[in-house]
Design an enzyme around this catalytic site. Sequence first.
Site, PDB file in Angstrom:
ATOM      1  N   GLY A   1      -6.284   3.452  -0.199  1.00 54.50           N
ATOM      2  CA  GLY A   1      -6.326   2.286  -1.073  1.00 54.50           C
ATOM      3  C   GLY A   1      -6.434   2.671  -2.537  1.00 54.50           C
ATOM      4  CB  SER A   2      -7.888   0.811  -5.359  1.00 58.06           C
ATOM      5  OG  SER A   2      -7.075  -0.332  -5.181  1.00 58.06           O
ATOM      6  CB  THR A   3     -10.080   5.952  -3.725  1.00 57.79           C
ATOM      7  OG1 THR A   3      -9.308   6.158  -2.535  1.00 57.79           O
ATOM      8  CG2 THR A   3     -11.281   5.077  -3.404  1.00 57.79           C
TER       9      THR A   3
ATOM     10  CE  LYS B   1      -4.987   0.390  -7.589  1.00 57.93           C
ATOM     11  NZ  LYS B   1      -5.616  -0.934  -7.751  1.00 57.93           N
TER      12      LYS B   1
END
Length: 490
Positions: free
Chosen positions: A221-223, A225
């Site tokens: 997921g957004s980790t 990014k």
Amino acid sequence: MNRTIRRAATVTLLLVMALLLRVTWVQMVNGEALADDDQNRRNTIEEYAQPFGDIIVGGKPVTGSTRAEGGGDLHYKRTYTDGPAYAPVTGFSSQVRGATQLEGIYQDVLNGTDDRLKGPLDMLTGEQAEPGNVLTTIDPEVQRAGVEALGDKKGAAVAVDPDTGKLLGVASTPSYDPSSFSGSGEDDDAAWQKLTARSGNDKNDDKPTLNRALRQAVPPGSTFKLVVAAAALEDGLYSSVDQRTDSPDPYTLKGTSTVLHNENRAAPCEDATLRTALRYSCNNVFAKLATDLGEKKVRAQAEKFGFNDEKQDVPVRAATSNYPEKMDDAQTGLTGIGQFEVTATPLQMAMVSQAIAHGGELVDPHMVSQVQDASGHTLQSYEDPDSHRVMSQDSAAQLRSAMQTVVDKGTGSNAQIDGVTVGGKTGTAQHGVDNSGTPYAWFTSYATTDSGKKVAVAVVVEDSDAARAEVSGNGLAAPIAKKMMKAALR
């Protein structure tokens, strides 16, 4: 001597000679292979003929040995202290099921059959040497904090010292007690059957023997990014985390009509800086960044962190964290937010924060410091691990600053620790057909004190008793990371 007797004697002599040749062949040519054969019962008898050496955590053994019941030829069996807590570190050693993880990797040292343990007298007499020990890097307080914070949740957590690469905590829940099936009796078999009944292929199975911290890669997921932000800074696409990006909100995936929205529709994500985009976890910014950079540049940066490494040994072989290839622009955009076919282990996401916290240099993570003989002499040392540069010191400093903003003012507020500088990144990863599965809640972070003591932590919660709408990295994973960081910096 008559002809019949002479012929019989000749045949008998030939048979004796054939037998001698066969025995010589078996002993001289096949002897070693037969001795090492898994079906050779003598090896198992030798292995369990004496108490084992120990796996050491914080100066104390978390393993032991006891006399096996039943009076068979396997005299000793393995015991474990706080077995469920340390099973993700030790693995198991069973008279019937073999050995895994550290128990398996260092089996010959721990059972005394390793040639390095034998002195000149042992070599001459053939006697079994006294077993050696395996010293781990695990901090018992950090391990306990992780296990207790995970509680009944299905998930995992990894803590690592950024400067040395030492793994301080490797927690995975649900877990199991290796002592319950270390022997060969009926109770051991029943315990194993009960355990494996929880480890089927159904998505709801607990799989307690699965080391989720090292051996299971799931969408980050957004980790992820953070990896994309590092790629953008290293490529020069943006020179600063405070430079405004070219990011329409919402963002339409290139070459499609699919519109990508942000979880927080009110967040200031249009043309947001990297700092703001990390603070509010803006999907539009990072999907656009990944598309602008292209899959090759994002993959190159991901691989510097450890993605796509099929031989990531700590020394337990970790599952490969994957960044895909041969994607179109839309798929590349989805990887920018840690979706499509991107997967990562908690170990891998801890390594991302580890490199950022250590000035852009990644020290090889490891959970064994030394292997010793019974007298404490070092047989093998891991105290001088390799390292390599992942990004420039400037890029790492900028990302540390942006991660601090995430914790101080953004989506990672539950990781705040009084008197400690904490930086982090939350993530909520979709999975399953049409996002049918419960989202994974992620948090990856680092913390440092004024004295310079550091720790990096990554946590994933696969399943909990929280309602689906309440699943978030800040709500579920950040508090676990906070407890592990506090324990490491105590």
